[in-house]
Design a protein around this motif. Structure first.
Motif, mmCIF file in Angstrom:
data_model
loop_
_atom_site.group_PDB
_atom_site.id
_atom_site.type_symbol
_atom_site.label_atom_id
_atom_site.label_comp_id
_atom_site.label_asym_id
_atom_site.label_seq_id
_atom_site.Cartn_x
_atom_site.Cartn_y
_atom_site.Cartn_z
ATOM 1 N N GLN A 215 0.832 -1.201 0.000
ATOM 2 C CA GLN A 215 0.000 0.000 0.000
ATOM 3 C C GLN A 215 0.869 1.254 0.000
ATOM 4 O OE1 GLN A 215 -2.741 0.186 3.241
ATOM 5 N NE2 GLN A 215 -3.494 2.209 2.673
ATOM 6 N N SER A 216 1.887 1.238 0.847
ATOM 7 C CA SER A 216 2.735 2.420 0.930
ATOM 8 C C SER A 216 3.535 2.601 -0.359
ATOM 9 C CB SER A 216 3.598 2.293 2.187
ATOM 10 O OG SER A 216 4.854 2.773 1.993
ATOM 11 N N ALA A 217 3.988 1.484 -0.959
ATOM 12 C CA ALA A 217 4.747 1.591 -2.212
ATOM 13 C C ALA A 217 3.869 2.123 -3.347
ATOM 14 C CB ALA A 217 5.327 0.229 -2.589
ATOM 15 N N SER A 219 1.117 3.935 -3.000
ATOM 16 C CA SER A 219 0.804 5.343 -2.717
ATOM 17 C C SER A 219 1.927 6.235 -3.215
ATOM 18 C CB SER A 219 0.617 5.568 -1.215
ATOM 19 O OG SER A 219 -0.506 4.860 -0.763
ATOM 20 N N GLY A 220 3.169 5.806 -2.974
ATOM 21 C CA GLY A 220 4.311 6.576 -3.447
ATOM 22 C C GLY A 220 4.323 6.679 -4.960
ATOM 23 N N ALA A 221 4.064 5.558 -5.629
ATOM 24 C CA ALA A 221 4.058 5.561 -7.092
ATOM 25 C C ALA A 221 2.945 6.454 -7.626
ATOM 26 C CB ALA A 221 3.907 4.136 -7.625
ATOM 27 N N LEU A 222 1.787 6.436 -6.936
ATOM 28 C CA LEU A 222 0.651 7.239 -7.386
ATOM 29 C C LEU A 222 0.920 8.730 -7.237
ATOM 30 C CD1 LEU A 222 -2.425 5.236 -6.065
ATOM 31 C CD2 LEU A 222 -1.607 5.455 -8.409
ATOM 32 N N SER A 223 1.899 9.095 -6.391
ATOM 33 C CA SER A 223 2.162 10.519 -6.209
ATOM 34 C C SER A 223 2.787 11.128 -7.457
ATOM 35 C CB SER A 223 3.045 10.759 -4.980
ATOM 36 O OG SER A 223 4.352 10.321 -5.233
ATOM 37 N N THR A 224 3.304 10.298 -8.364
ATOM 38 C CA THR A 224 3.831 10.854 -9.612
ATOM 39 C C THR A 224 3.164 10.268 -10.852
ATOM 40 O OG1 THR A 224 5.574 9.195 -9.759
ATOM 41 C CG2 THR A 224 6.130 11.231 -8.622
ATOM 42 N N SER B 54 6.568 14.089 -13.419
ATOM 43 C CA SER B 54 5.373 13.637 -12.716
ATOM 44 C C SER B 54 4.126 14.025 -13.502
ATOM 45 C CB SER B 54 5.316 14.281 -11.331
ATOM 46 O OG SER B 54 4.030 14.129 -10.797
ATOM 47 N N SER B 64 1.287 13.920 -0.856
ATOM 48 C CA SER B 64 1.178 12.467 -0.675
ATOM 49 C C SER B 64 2.482 11.883 -0.157
ATOM 50 C CB SER B 64 0.707 11.772 -1.956
ATOM 51 O OG SER B 64 1.348 12.287 -3.073
ATOM 52 N N LEU B 68 2.997 9.901 3.479
ATOM 53 C CA LEU B 68 3.677 8.617 3.678
ATOM 54 C C LEU B 68 4.811 8.753 4.689
ATOM 55 C CD1 LEU B 68 3.897 7.206 0.054
ATOM 56 C CD2 LEU B 68 2.555 6.316 1.968
ATOM 57 N N TYR B 256 -4.525 3.225 8.382
ATOM 58 C CA TYR B 256 -4.103 3.418 6.988
ATOM 59 C C TYR B 256 -4.285 2.137 6.188
ATOM 60 C CZ TYR B 256 -0.649 3.948 3.207
ATOM 61 O OH TYR B 256 0.003 3.970 2.003
#
Lengths: 348, 337
Positions: A215-217, A219-224, B54, B64, B68, B256
């Motif tokens: 989930q955290s990985a 989320s990070g990918a979705l930020s870009t 991006s 975001s 995190l 979360y």
């Protein structure tokens, strides 16, 4: 000083008598297994790791089969030893198992190559070795595992078709470097390259087969990342859906996991808005299949060395029924008995 | 960056430092005064680099990633407090404490909202307890922190395995899960919580007697003892606070991810240490930086996002992270001269 002297005498005595006692019990166990050997041999399981839900269920599952076999008089008690994901520890455990002269060693190996020497020793001693889930390269061992490259091809095709053959896909790695992850990754890539030129890989993340990590990985990918139309994941699919939900984004086609949390979510979405995907996993019950192969080997039957294991697949049609029977942190899985194992892998 | 109320003199016991000079000397002097600048500068560089490639706008990207980073930052504050007590103090039990606490929180919540206060209370109590055991082993039994906390972590992990195998966990409470996705004026609630926790820790470290004693203990254990600062009690308190902060991060993590999983805390071993180091806190103790830990956590998250976006191969990713941490350690060692 005096106490020191006494203890210096007493400790070895205690040690020797303990040895003698364990020797006695070992020899008595030896005779009982020799008795059992007339009907079936003794079977042991060497498991490299017990620290996650899959492995715990795997051991529970094999114990169920062993209880059934024992009740039917087909085998004696199953002995299970676990090592702490430590190759050296597993090797020495197997070495001491060999001394007990079981008929079959079931093996979930910590390494594909490092155990080859001790596996060969076991084979030379006339012990059959059935390596399941994690493959080993020792030629004398029976190997039971899914064909992960083929699995990669098949699962990628399902997602690609549901995406309409075009769009952006994100790949989620499991534990990097394992043959499961390598094989699946190879299958995904080959399938895309040869059949789906209009699908673009826009991200690759490490999920470690864990929901929270995935989930955290993601989320990070979705930020870009821009629009994501499909996600290839294994085991940690629920973490993928949660990352999209947390970012308030529509959830793309995510290849599913057989874990209760994902199945429940999928069943609800399927009912509410027709969300469609597929899910498949090599469930922990592979230990049951390996066990029944072991029982038959002990009884003198012979099998192919490569036993391709079928994953347990769930579709839109079956998800409602399966999810209702699966607890949140449990895996939906098949069960194996002797008849179904011999049907899947006929004896030679 | 307003969280470091006294950036000019992070260590109250070292006010007699020489005035900054020109050149490299003045750079290291500036770094000593504001240890978080490296992490902030590197973070800004990464964001600037990511902006053109991006497909999301800059604010989205930043928010975001800060979101995190908030989990790592909260647990990182605990690591920072422990490390700052010096003498090689470190808390390696954090990942296991977090996993244990996520299980405790979600099991008590049991998928409903009625037990939220009880779950928060009990989870933090468990965290404080793990910290207390760490402190006991380090301060009273005099076991080196690296060994003691690893052993305590192993015990916590074993408890997790017993707890997790009982099965049938309903997951986190819907209200906590909603809070995990909620925001106030566009700022995620969890980020606000992380900043508030950071502010409280900053006040504790820079504005209270405990903070003075913490820094004194970390700078010189023997002098602190002679000065009556009770370094043992200070170190013990730092471990207890670290456990409590790990539990706080765990409660948020449970919301979360909507439930507990066995690997939930795993990444926090290296990330809490890295956030502390990148933030400019001295590993040798005596110089904590709250703002730095926040910035360090953000830099770590941005690094992962960067390597993900560039689709760097998985082995290279760990290599890059390792090199960045090593560089930060190197800069930290320069600062001590």
């Amino acid at each position: 000083m005096k106490i020191g002297k006494i203890s210096r005498v007493l400790v070895p005595i205690a040690f020797v008598s303990a040895l003698a006692l364990s020797g006695c019990s070992a020899s008595s166990a030896g005779t009982s297994s020799a008795d059992a050997a007339t009907s079936a041999g003794s079977i042991v399981l060497s498991n490299s790791f017990i620290g996650n839900a899959w492995r715990q269920t795997m051991v529970d599952d094999v114990n169920k089969s062993a209880a059934a076999a024992k009740a039917a008089g087909q085998a004696s008690d199953l002995k299970v030893v676990n090592s702490n994901n430590d190759v050296a520890e597993q090797i020495s455990q197997i070495q001491s198992l060999i001394l007990d002269k079981p008929k079959v060693i079931l093996l979930l190996a910590a390494s594909p190559t490092a155990l080859n020497g001790v596996i060969q020793t076991a084979c030379d001693a006339g012990i059959k070795v059935v390596a399941f889930d994690a493959s080993v390269t020792a030629p004398c061992a029976y190997k039971m595992a899914p064909d992960w490259v083929k699995f990669g091809h098949e699962t990628m095709k399902v997602v690609a078709d549901k995406m309409g053959g075009k769009g952006n896909v994100v790949l989620v790695h499991g534990v990097v470097g394992t043959d499961v992850d390598l094989g699946m990754y190879q299958g995904w890539n080959e399938e895309l390259k040869s059949n789906y030129p209009n699908i673009k890989i826009v991200g690759e993340v490490n999920g470690n087969w864990d929901d929270a990590t995935t989930q955290s990985a993601i989320s990070g990918a979705l930020s870009t990342a821009g629009k994501v139309d499909g996600v290839m994941a294994y085991v940690s699919s629920y973490g993928v859906t949660q990352a999209f939900a947390a970012a308030n984004l529509p959830i793309p086609v995510v290849y599913g996991s057989n874990q209760g949390t994902f199945l429940k979510w999928w069943a609800e979405q399927n009912k509410a808005n027709g969300y469609s995907t597929e899910s498949a996993m090599e469930g922990p019950a592979i230990s049951q299949a390996a066990y029944w192969i072991g029982v038959n080997l002990a009884n003198g039957k012979e099998f192919d060395k490569n036993l391709v294991y079928p994953t347990f697949k769930i579709t839109d049609a079956t998800v409602a029924e399966v999810s209702a029977k699966t607890a949140n942190d449990a895996f939906a899985d098949q069960t194996w008995d002797e008849a179904s194992v011999l049907k899947q892998w006929p004896a030679k | 960056m307003t969280l470091s109320p006294a950036p000019q003199s992070p260590s109250p016991l070292a006010d007699d430092r020489p005035e900054p000079r020109r050149g490299l000397r003045s750079v290291t002097q500036a770094l000593r005064a504001r240890p978080w600048t490296v992490a902030v500068a590197a973070s800004i560089l990464i964001v600037l680099f990511l902006l053109p490639i991006s497909e999301r706008n800059g604010l989205d990207l930043l928010l975001s990633n800060i979101y995190l980073a908030s989990f790592v930052a909260i647990a990182g504050f605990g690591q920072m407090l422990v490390v700052s007590t010096g003498r090689g103090a470190i808390d390696l039990s954090i990942p296991f404490t977090i996993t244990l606490c996520v299980y405790v929180a979600t099991i008590v919540q049991d998928g409903g909202d009625q037990n939220i206060p009880a779950s928060i209370g009990l989870t933090i109590l468990v965290g404080l307890l793990v910290g207390a055991v760490n402190g006991f082993a380090v301060v009273v039994l005099r076991v080196p922190a690296m060994v003691a906390t690893l052993a305590v972590g192993f015990i916590a992990q074993s408890i997790v395995q017993i707890v997790s195998s009982t099965g049938g966990h309903a997951g986190s409470s819907p209200a906590v899960a909603v809070a995990a996705r909620g925001d106030v004026l566009g700022i995620p609630i969890f980020v606000i919580i992380a900043v508030v926790v950071g502010a409280v820790i900053a006040v504790l470290v820079f504005r209270t007697g405990f903070g003075l004693r913490l820094v004194g203990t970390g700078q010189n254990d023997s002098s602190a003892l002679l000065a009556g600062l009770r370094p043992g009690a200070v170190r013990w308190t730092a471990f207890i606070l670290s456990g409590g902060l790990a539990a706080t991060a765990a409660i948020l993590l449970g919301g979360y991810s909507g439930g507990a999983s066995l690997g939930v805390g795993e990444s926090f071993l290296i990330s809490t240490i890295a956030a502390v180091v990148l933030g400019g806190t001295l590993m040798s103790g005596g110089s904590p930086s709250v703002a730095g830990t926040l910035a360090g956590a953000l830099l770590l998250t941005l690094l992962v996002t960067l390597t993900n976006t560039l689709q760097v191969s998985t082995g290279t990713r760990s290599l890059i992270e390792g090199l960045v941490i090593l560089t930060a350690l190197g800069i930290g060692a320069q600062k001590r001269r």
